[in-house]
Scaffold this motif. Structure first.
Motif, PDB file in Angstrom:
ATOM      1  N   VAL A 100       0.788  -1.231  -0.012  1.00  0.00           N
ATOM      2  CA  VAL A 100      -0.063  -0.060   0.009  1.00  0.00           C
ATOM      3  C   VAL A 100       0.909   1.209  -0.028  1.00  0.00           C
ATOM      4  CG1 VAL A 100      -1.644   1.314   1.326  1.00  0.00           C
ATOM      5  CG2 VAL A 100      -1.848  -1.154   0.967  1.00  0.00           C
ATOM      6  N   ARG A 101       2.001   1.241   0.769  1.00  0.00           N
ATOM      7  CA  ARG A 101       2.753   2.473   0.731  1.00  0.00           C
ATOM      8  C   ARG A 101       3.356   2.606  -0.757  1.00  0.00           C
ATOM      9  NH1 ARG A 101       4.850   3.737   6.075  1.00  0.00           N
ATOM     10  NH2 ARG A 101       4.090   2.524   7.673  1.00  0.00           N
ATOM     11  N   GLY A 114      -3.956   9.315  -1.565  1.00  0.00           N
ATOM     12  CA  GLY A 114      -4.359   8.833  -0.274  1.00  0.00           C
ATOM     13  C   GLY A 114      -3.324   8.928   0.961  1.00  0.00           C
ATOM     14  N   LYS A 115      -3.482   8.778   2.032  1.00  0.00           N
ATOM     15  CA  LYS A 115      -2.691   8.732   3.204  1.00  0.00           C
ATOM     16  C   LYS A 115      -2.805   7.756   4.117  1.00  0.00           C
ATOM     17  CE  LYS A 115      -5.964  11.926   5.731  1.00  0.00           C
ATOM     18  NZ  LYS A 115      -6.026  13.256   6.747  1.00  0.00           N
ATOM     19  N   LEU A 116      -1.947   7.174   4.847  1.00  0.00           N
ATOM     20  CA  LEU A 116      -1.802   6.327   5.816  1.00  0.00           C
ATOM     21  C   LEU A 116      -2.630   6.659   7.103  1.00  0.00           C
ATOM     22  CD1 LEU A 116       1.695   4.681   5.363  1.00  0.00           C
ATOM     23  CD2 LEU A 116      -0.172   3.723   4.617  1.00  0.00           C
ATOM     24  N   THR A 117      -3.252   5.882   7.547  1.00  0.00           N
ATOM     25  CA  THR A 117      -4.074   6.194   8.814  1.00  0.00           C
ATOM     26  C   THR A 117      -3.591   5.016  10.011  1.00  0.00           C
ATOM     27  OG1 THR A 117      -5.968   4.736   8.351  1.00  0.00           O
ATOM     28  CG2 THR A 117      -6.143   6.630   7.402  1.00  0.00           C
ATOM     29  N   VAL A 121      -5.280   3.077   5.426  1.00  0.00           N
ATOM     30  CA  VAL A 121      -5.105   3.708   4.593  1.00  0.00           C
ATOM     31  C   VAL A 121      -6.496   4.516   4.062  1.00  0.00           C
ATOM     32  CG1 VAL A 121      -5.263   2.395   2.623  1.00  0.00           C
ATOM     33  CG2 VAL A 121      -3.975   4.334   2.134  1.00  0.00           C
ATOM     34  N   CYS A 122      -6.525   5.813   3.892  1.00  0.00           N
ATOM     35  CA  CYS A 122      -7.728   6.314   3.280  1.00  0.00           C
ATOM     36  C   CYS A 122      -7.332   6.830   1.893  1.00  0.00           C
ATOM     37  CB  CYS A 122      -8.304   7.581   4.151  1.00  0.00           C
ATOM     38  SG  CYS A 122      -9.599   8.168   3.562  1.00  0.00           S
ATOM     39  N   PHE A 123      -8.384   6.500   0.875  1.00  0.00           N
ATOM     40  CA  PHE A 123      -7.906   6.710  -0.630  1.00  0.00           C
ATOM     41  C   PHE A 123      -8.716   7.940  -1.190  1.00  0.00           C
ATOM     42  CE2 PHE A 123      -5.998   2.653  -0.557  1.00  0.00           C
ATOM     43  CZ  PHE A 123      -4.773   2.719  -1.441  1.00  0.00           C
ATOM     44  N   CYS A 124      -8.467   8.527  -1.972  1.00  0.00           N
ATOM     45  CA  CYS A 124      -9.251   9.608  -2.697  1.00  0.00           C
ATOM     46  C   CYS A 124      -9.294   9.393  -4.241  1.00  0.00           C
ATOM     47  CB  CYS A 124      -8.833  11.108  -2.120  1.00  0.00           C
ATOM     48  SG  CYS A 124      -9.804  12.223  -3.092  1.00  0.00           S
ATOM     49  N   ILE A 125     -10.300   9.035  -4.928  1.00  0.00           N
ATOM     50  CA  ILE A 125     -10.493   8.845  -6.264  1.00  0.00           C
ATOM     51  C   ILE A 125     -10.939  10.048  -6.965  1.00  0.00           C
ATOM     52  CG2 ILE A 125     -11.430   7.439  -7.903  1.00  0.00           C
ATOM     53  CD1 ILE A 125     -11.541   4.815  -6.049  1.00  0.00           C
ATOM     54  N   LEU A 142      -9.119  -0.752   6.152  1.00  0.00           N
ATOM     55  CA  LEU A 142      -8.475  -1.525   7.268  1.00  0.00           C
ATOM     56  C   LEU A 142      -7.539  -2.414   6.757  1.00  0.00           C
ATOM     57  CD1 LEU A 142     -11.501  -1.753  10.066  1.00  0.00           C
ATOM     58  CD2 LEU A 142      -9.792   0.092   9.809  1.00  0.00           C
ATOM     59  N   ILE A 143      -6.276  -2.145   7.043  1.00  0.00           N
ATOM     60  CA  ILE A 143      -5.342  -3.039   6.305  1.00  0.00           C
ATOM     61  C   ILE A 143      -5.143  -4.059   7.569  1.00  0.00           C
ATOM     62  CG2 ILE A 143      -2.941  -3.230   5.597  1.00  0.00           C
ATOM     63  CD1 ILE A 143      -4.737  -1.779   3.674  1.00  0.00           C
ATOM     64  N   GLN A 144      -5.688  -5.093   7.556  1.00  0.00           N
ATOM     65  CA  GLN A 144      -5.826  -6.281   8.444  1.00  0.00           C
ATOM     66  C   GLN A 144      -5.843  -7.411   7.712  1.00  0.00           C
ATOM     67  OE1 GLN A 144      -8.774  -5.206  11.325  1.00  0.00           O
ATOM     68  NE2 GLN A 144     -10.270  -6.212  10.017  1.00  0.00           N
TER      69      GLN A 144
END
Length: 296
Positions: A100-101, A114-117, A121-125, A142-144
């Motif tokens: 993701v990074r 996007g930015k890591l939370t 991560v929260c993406f903007c399209i 949610l990266i799980q």
């Protein structure tokens, strides 16, 4: 008098020589500055290339680590089975975070950002059509294990659930690309319909009928040809939801007589709607009508 003239000439020549020397020095300095700028551009491009290579190598390394951990877990090492599964899951999760990074950096120059939370991560399209910025949609992941969609602003009629089911757990990059295609195509279809209604309503008879996804349109329109106005009815179907042009364009003429030339015009309209943006098709009708007015 001659001495004064010679002195003046020598003074002018000396001044010209100084100006020429200054001009040469300035030209050399400009050339050096340009070379430095070109070198800086090349170095920045090289840095970006090396960063991408680093991300690819890191991804491959993480994949190899996951494969080794899985192999150790299945070949009867001293590690307890439950612990091996947990360790393998952690390595897989770490690989997803690193992936993701890398994507955040790669997507920076596209309509995705996007930015890591703390939890993912929260993406903007961002969507656009033919250079016109339209709407933006947000997606909080949610990266799980497994990856989950926490919040989003994607319209309910966009098939987010099917896209997520197919790609989210195996290929986040493909998931985002496919979702972006759907959103951009929807935004493009809506934009065309809005442009038709706002700028070419003089051609329409009645209201433009469209559903929420803007993948089925019905409308009646009049087109003047050869000093006669013909009423047409159109049904446009967008079978491919990742495209902003229709896959089917059914055009019928409500005139009483059905001549060969009218059949040809109907077929031409159908072809035009399938290969041209909706508002641009009506712009061509408008220009044709204006041309008729000028020749009348």
């Amino acid at each position: 008098m001659e001495e004064a003239t010679a002195y003046l000439r020598d003074g002018v020549l000396s001044h010209l020589e100084k100006l020429e020397a200054h001009a040469r020095k300035l030209a050399l300095k400009q050339e050096e500055t340009q070379r430095q700028q070109e070198n800086l551009v090349r170095l920045r491009a090289r840095v970006q290339e090396l960063r991408l290579q680093r991300d690819e190598l890191q991804t491959k390394l993480n994949l190899q680590q996951v494969a080794l951990i899985r192999q150790e877990g299945t070949t009867g090492s001293n590690m307890e089975p439950v612990q091996a599964v947990e360790t393998g899951g952690q390595a897989l999760l770490k690989w997803k975070v690193e992936n993701v990074r890398a994507m955040l950096q790669a997507f920076h120059l596209t309509g995705l950002s996007g930015k890591l939370t703390k939890q993912g991560v929260c993406f903007c399209i961002s969507t656009a059509y033919e250079g016109t910025y339209l709407d933006s949609y947000y997606l909080d992941l949610l990266i799980q294990q497994p990856v989950q969609i926490r919040h989003h602003s994607v319209p309910i009629f966009v098939p987010l659930e099917q896209i997520a089911k197919k790609y989210l757990q195996t290929n986040i990059k493909c998931f985002l690309a496919m979702l972006s295609d759907h959103l951009n195509a929807y935004a493009g279809r809506k934009y065309q319909a809005d442009q038709l209604q706002d700028h070419y309503s003089a051609f329409l008879k009645g209201t433009l009928q469209r559903n929420s996804l803007h993948n089925v349109l019905f409308f009646n329109y009049d087109v003047e040809t050869e000093s006669k106005t013909f009423p047409f009815r159109a049904k446009l179907v967008y079978g491919d939801l990742t495209r902003s042009l229709p896959t089917e364009a059914t055009i019928t003429c409500k005139a009483g007589d059905v001549s060969d030339s009218l059949v040809e015009k109907t077929a031409a309209h159908s072809n035009l709607f399938r290969h041209t943006a909706l508002h641009k098709a009506f712009d061509s009708f408008k220009r044709a009508a204006e041309s008729l007015d000028q020749t009348a």
